[in-house]
Each structure stands twice: as C-alpha cells, then as structure tokens.
Design an enzyme around this catalytic site. Structure first.
Site, PDB file in Angstrom:
ATOM      1  N   SER A  14      24.894   2.360  15.367  1.00 37.88           N
ATOM      2  CA  SER A  14      24.256   1.688  16.512  1.00 37.88           C
ATOM      3  C   SER A  14      23.804   0.269  16.137  1.00 37.88           C
ATOM      4  O   SER A  14      23.862  -0.640  16.970  1.00 37.88           O
ATOM      5  CB  SER A  14      23.090   2.512  17.053  1.00 37.88           C
ATOM      6  N   ARG A  66      30.754   5.116  -9.544  1.00 37.25           N
ATOM      7  CA  ARG A  66      30.363   4.133  -8.530  1.00 37.25           C
ATOM      8  C   ARG A  66      31.108   2.801  -8.681  1.00 37.25           C
ATOM      9  O   ARG A  66      31.549   2.218  -7.695  1.00 37.25           O
ATOM     10  CB  ARG A  66      28.845   3.886  -8.572  1.00 37.25           C
ATOM     11  N   MET A  91      24.774   4.106   3.521  1.00 34.71           N
ATOM     12  CA  MET A  91      23.889   4.939   2.707  1.00 34.71           C
ATOM     13  C   MET A  91      24.421   5.163   1.287  1.00 34.71           C
ATOM     14  O   MET A  91      24.441   6.284   0.788  1.00 34.71           O
ATOM     15  CB  MET A  91      23.636   6.275   3.410  1.00 34.71           C
ATOM     16  N   HIS A 110      16.359  -1.983   6.886  1.00 38.32           N
ATOM     17  CA  HIS A 110      15.684  -0.816   6.312  1.00 38.32           C
ATOM     18  C   HIS A 110      14.565  -0.389   7.258  1.00 38.32           C
ATOM     19  O   HIS A 110      13.800  -1.232   7.727  1.00 38.32           O
ATOM     20  CB  HIS A 110      15.112  -1.176   4.941  1.00 38.32           C
ATOM     21  N   ASP A 146      16.214  -2.055  -1.953  1.00 36.44           N
ATOM     22  CA  ASP A 146      15.351  -2.408  -0.812  1.00 36.44           C
ATOM     23  C   ASP A 146      14.297  -3.441  -1.212  1.00 36.44           C
ATOM     24  O   ASP A 146      13.206  -3.467  -0.624  1.00 36.44           O
ATOM     25  CB  ASP A 146      14.682  -1.154  -0.214  1.00 36.44           C
TER      26      ASP A 146
END
Ligand code: GAR
Length: 197
Positions: A14, A66, A91, A110, A146
């Site tokens: 969204s 990763r 995520m 965030h 973050d």
C-alpha cells in the site's frame, strides 16, 4: 530529466501504491521498477496494473547467504538504473555490501517515531510503554537498523483501548501521506527534517 525510483516490497504494497500514484505531473521522479522478495506479494499485481515493471528476487533459495541474495537484488536494481530506492514494507535486514552500494539514495518507512522502537512489533511496544503518541518515520537507510538520518515524521495519539491492530489501521493512511511527501522533498534535493501536520 525525471529521477528514477525503484521500490522494494514484501507484501501488500500500500505504501508502494501511494508512492507510485504520487509521481505524476510536475513531480521530479517516476517509478522505474517494483521488486519483491516474495513471489506472492500482493503489491506486484498493483504495480503491474499501473504499468510499472516488476521483478521478484526470492530470498528463500539463498538460505542464510544474505550477500548472495543481495548480489542478485543489486543486479536486478542496476539493470533499472535507479536514482532513488524506496523500501516500502520490505522485510529483509540488509548487510554492509548492499547498504554501502546504495547509501545516500535509499529511503525506508518505519512504523514508529524513531529512534523509538526499531525493529518489529512497534505498535504493541508503544502501547505497552504507555506512550501518548505514536507515529511513523521516513529515514535514510544506513548500516544501523532503522537508524539512518530522519527525513520526516507523522504523529498520532494513542487512544484508550487501542490495540496494535487499531493503531496500525489509523497509522497506515498517515504513512501514505508521509512517504510521498518525504520522497518528493528528497527527489528535489531537500534533506531537511520535517513533520507532517
Ligand atoms: C507498513 O506499515 C510499513 O511501515 C511497515 O510494513 C508495512 C507495509 O505495508 N514496515 C516495516 O515494518 C519495516 N520494518 P504495505 O506493504 O501495505 O506498504
């Protein structure tokens, strides 16, 4: 010439839709690619319906590797040649190689008033702490999870009886206003912190 914006998603997308739909008219940027790490992300269809090229880089075949996942993600992104990368409900935790490659042009949204509540379960943590205010933050992505420079924030009151779900539901429309506003300012070269009113 318009700036090219790639958007990374993992789910419903969204925020991606809010960003994509904001990039019209005299906006200095246009979407060039939507990438998901999940093949079933609902946002992929929404992007395709808007005529935006899409790609999937599934993280699962890479297991715990990763850097290998991120090398593939970088290959896909480089082909789209983005000026700005917006993480919108993406995520995956990113490692040094990827962040360094794109630092300075990568944004994230965030769902908390950073520096409060980095990581997950932000709404529950704000309620548990008895906070009177909650909100969302758009920030630059750096190696600190973050933790990059804050570009913009929007606040809302925590009401008596609020649950993580009710807070998330009231916050999401604010995210949809904050992120496009932050992207537009960033694309115009304005990195000053602002508060959405
Ligand atoms: C949004 O609430 C966003 O802030 C959050 O995930 C949701 C994605 O929704 N992001 C994070 O928690 C990042 N750590 P969307 O797919 O509908 O945009």
């Amino acid at each position: 010439m318009s700036k090219r914006v790639a958007i990374l998603i993992s789910g419903g997308g969204s925020n991606m839709v809010a960003l994509a739909d904001s990039m019209t008219g005299d906006h200095p940027a246009r979407p060039c690619l939507v990438v998901s790490n999940r093949p079933d992300a609902g946002g992929l269809e929404k992007a395709a319906a808007r005529g935006i090229p899409t790609a999937v880089v599934d993280h699962r075949p890479f297991g715990k590797d990763r850097p290998a996942f991120e090398a593939e993600l970088t290959r896909v992104l480089e082909a789209a040649d983005p000026d700005i990368i917006c993480m919108a409900g993406f995520m995956r935790v990113l490692t040094e190689g990827f962040v360094t490659r794109w630092q300075g042009r990568m944004l994230n949204i965030h769902p908390s008033l950073l520096p409060k509540y980095r990581g997950l379960d932000t709404h529950a943590r704000a309620i548990e702490a008895g906070d009177a205010e909650h909100g969302c933050t758009v920030h630059e992505v750096t190696l600190e999870l973050d933790g990059g420079p804050i570009l913009g924030q929007a606040q809302l009151p925590v009401l008596p009886g609020d649950t993580p779900e009710s807070l998330a539901e009231r916050l999401l429309p604010m995210e949809h206003r904050l992120y496009p506003a932050a992207l537009r300012r960033f694309a115009e070269g304005d990195h000053r912190r602002f508060t959405l009113t």
